[in-house]
Design a protein around this motif. Structure first.
Motif, PDB file in Angstrom:
ATOM      1  N   GLU A  30      86.911  26.763  29.028  1.00 15.78           N
ATOM      2  CA  GLU A  30      86.502  25.434  29.481  1.00 15.78           C
ATOM      3  C   GLU A  30      87.669  24.455  29.465  1.00 15.78           C
ATOM      4  O   GLU A  30      87.889  23.715  30.429  1.00 15.78           O
ATOM      5  CB  GLU A  30      85.375  24.895  28.594  1.00 15.78           C
ATOM      6  N   GLY A  33      84.944  14.597  35.824  1.00 13.87           N
ATOM      7  CA  GLY A  33      83.562  14.915  35.458  1.00 13.87           C
ATOM      8  C   GLY A  33      83.486  16.020  34.415  1.00 13.87           C
ATOM      9  O   GLY A  33      82.674  15.954  33.484  1.00 13.87           O
ATOM     10  N   GLY A  34      84.326  17.033  34.558  1.00 16.11           N
ATOM     11  CA  GLY A  34      84.362  18.117  33.568  1.00 16.11           C
ATOM     12  C   GLY A  34      84.807  17.629  32.207  1.00 16.11           C
ATOM     13  O   GLY A  34      84.260  18.040  31.169  1.00 16.11           O
ATOM     14  N   GLU A  53      84.486  14.580  31.081  1.00 21.29           N
ATOM     15  CA  GLU A  53      83.384  13.749  30.581  1.00 21.29           C
ATOM     16  C   GLU A  53      82.279  14.629  29.996  1.00 21.29           C
ATOM     17  O   GLU A  53      81.706  14.317  28.945  1.00 21.29           O
ATOM     18  CB  GLU A  53      82.841  12.880  31.713  1.00 21.29           C
ATOM     19  N   TRP A  54      82.000  15.742  30.645  1.00 24.18           N
ATOM     20  CA  TRP A  54      80.993  16.689  30.159  1.00 24.18           C
ATOM     21  C   TRP A  54      81.417  17.270  28.813  1.00 24.18           C
ATOM     22  O   TRP A  54      80.603  17.346  27.882  1.00 24.18           O
ATOM     23  CB  TRP A  54      80.795  17.778  31.211  1.00 24.18           C
ATOM     24  N   TRP A  99      83.422  15.896  26.702  1.00 23.34           N
ATOM     25  CA  TRP A  99      83.408  14.777  25.767  1.00 23.34           C
ATOM     26  C   TRP A  99      82.002  14.571  25.196  1.00 23.34           C
ATOM     27  O   TRP A  99      81.831  14.414  23.996  1.00 23.34           O
ATOM     28  CB  TRP A  99      83.895  13.525  26.479  1.00 23.34           C
ATOM     29  N   HIS A 100      81.006  14.592  26.061  1.00 20.20           N
ATOM     30  CA  HIS A 100      79.634  14.377  25.604  1.00 20.20           C
ATOM     31  C   HIS A 100      79.100  15.567  24.815  1.00 20.20           C
ATOM     32  O   HIS A 100      78.247  15.385  23.939  1.00 20.20           O
ATOM     33  CB  HIS A 100      78.715  14.059  26.783  1.00 20.20           C
ATOM     34  N   ARG A 101      79.572  16.756  25.109  1.00 23.07           N
ATOM     35  CA  ARG A 101      79.155  17.934  24.338  1.00 23.07           C
ATOM     36  C   ARG A 101      79.633  17.865  22.899  1.00 23.07           C
ATOM     37  O   ARG A 101      79.049  18.491  22.030  1.00 23.07           O
ATOM     38  CB  ARG A 101      79.698  19.200  24.987  1.00 23.07           C
ATOM     39  N   SER A 127      81.713   6.646  27.093  1.00 17.93           N
ATOM     40  CA  SER A 127      82.481   7.361  28.098  1.00 17.93           C
ATOM     41  C   SER A 127      83.894   7.635  27.601  1.00 17.93           C
ATOM     42  O   SER A 127      84.501   6.804  26.933  1.00 17.93           O
ATOM     43  CB  SER A 127      82.538   6.529  29.379  1.00 17.93           C
TER      44      SER A 127
END
Length: 133
Positions: A56, A89-90, A92-93, A95-97, A103
Motif C-alpha cells: 500500500e 486520495g490513496g 488520505e485513505w 491516513w484515515h485507516r 484531513s
C-alpha cells in the motif's frame, strides 16, 4: 506585446520558452504538494510503517512519483493530474485507516493541481484553435 506580422501567432521566443516555464512551475508546485506525503510514506521511522502494508505504501508513493513526472511534462499533464489526485486520495485513505481524525492534506492541494492542469489544457485548446496547430 506585439504579434509578428506574418500571422504566426506568438513570438518565436515565447512559443519556445513558455512550455518550459510552465513545466517548471508544475514541477515546483507538485513537489511542494507531494513532498510531505512522500516523506511520510517512505520514511523508515514513519508512523504509517506499522499501520499500512508495504504494498500500500509503495503503491501510493509510486503514484505520487509517476504522477509528478507526468504532470510536469506538457503532453502528459492531464494524465499526471489524474494520477496525483488518485495518490492524494490513496494517502488520505491510509491516513484515515490509522485512526487519525481530520484531513492529512488540505483541499487546496487538489485545487492548485486542478488550476494548473486546466491552464495547460485551455492553453493547448486556444493555441490549436487560434493558430491552427
Amino acid at each position: 506585446m506585439l504579434l509578428p506580422k506574418d500571422g504566426s501567432g506568438l513570438p518565436a521566443w515565447r512559443e519556445q520558452v513558455m512550455p518550459w516555464i510552465m513545466a517548471a512551475v508544475r514541477l515546483g508546485v507538485g513537489w511542494l504538494i507531494t513532498r510531505a506525503p512522500l516523506g511520510t510514506l517512505l520514511s523508515h521511522d514513519s508512523f504509517l510503517r506499522p499501520l499500512a502494508s508495504a504494498v500500500e505504501r509503495d503503491a501510493v508513493g509510486g503514484a505520487f512519483v509517476l504522477g509528478l513526472a507526468l504532470f510536469t511534462w506538457p503532453a502528459t499533464c492531464l494524465g499526471g493530474y489524474g494520477l496525483l489526485l488518485a495518490a492524494l486520495g490513496g494517502f488520505e485513505w491510509l491516513w484515515h485507516r490509522t485512526g487519525f481524525h481530520g484531513s492529512s492534506l488540505p483541499l487546496w492541494s487538489a485545487a492548485i493541481l486542478t488550476v494548473l492542469a486546466l491552464g495547460e489544457w485551455l492553453s493547448r485548446r486556444v493555441r490549436r484553435r487560434l493558430y491552427r496547430r
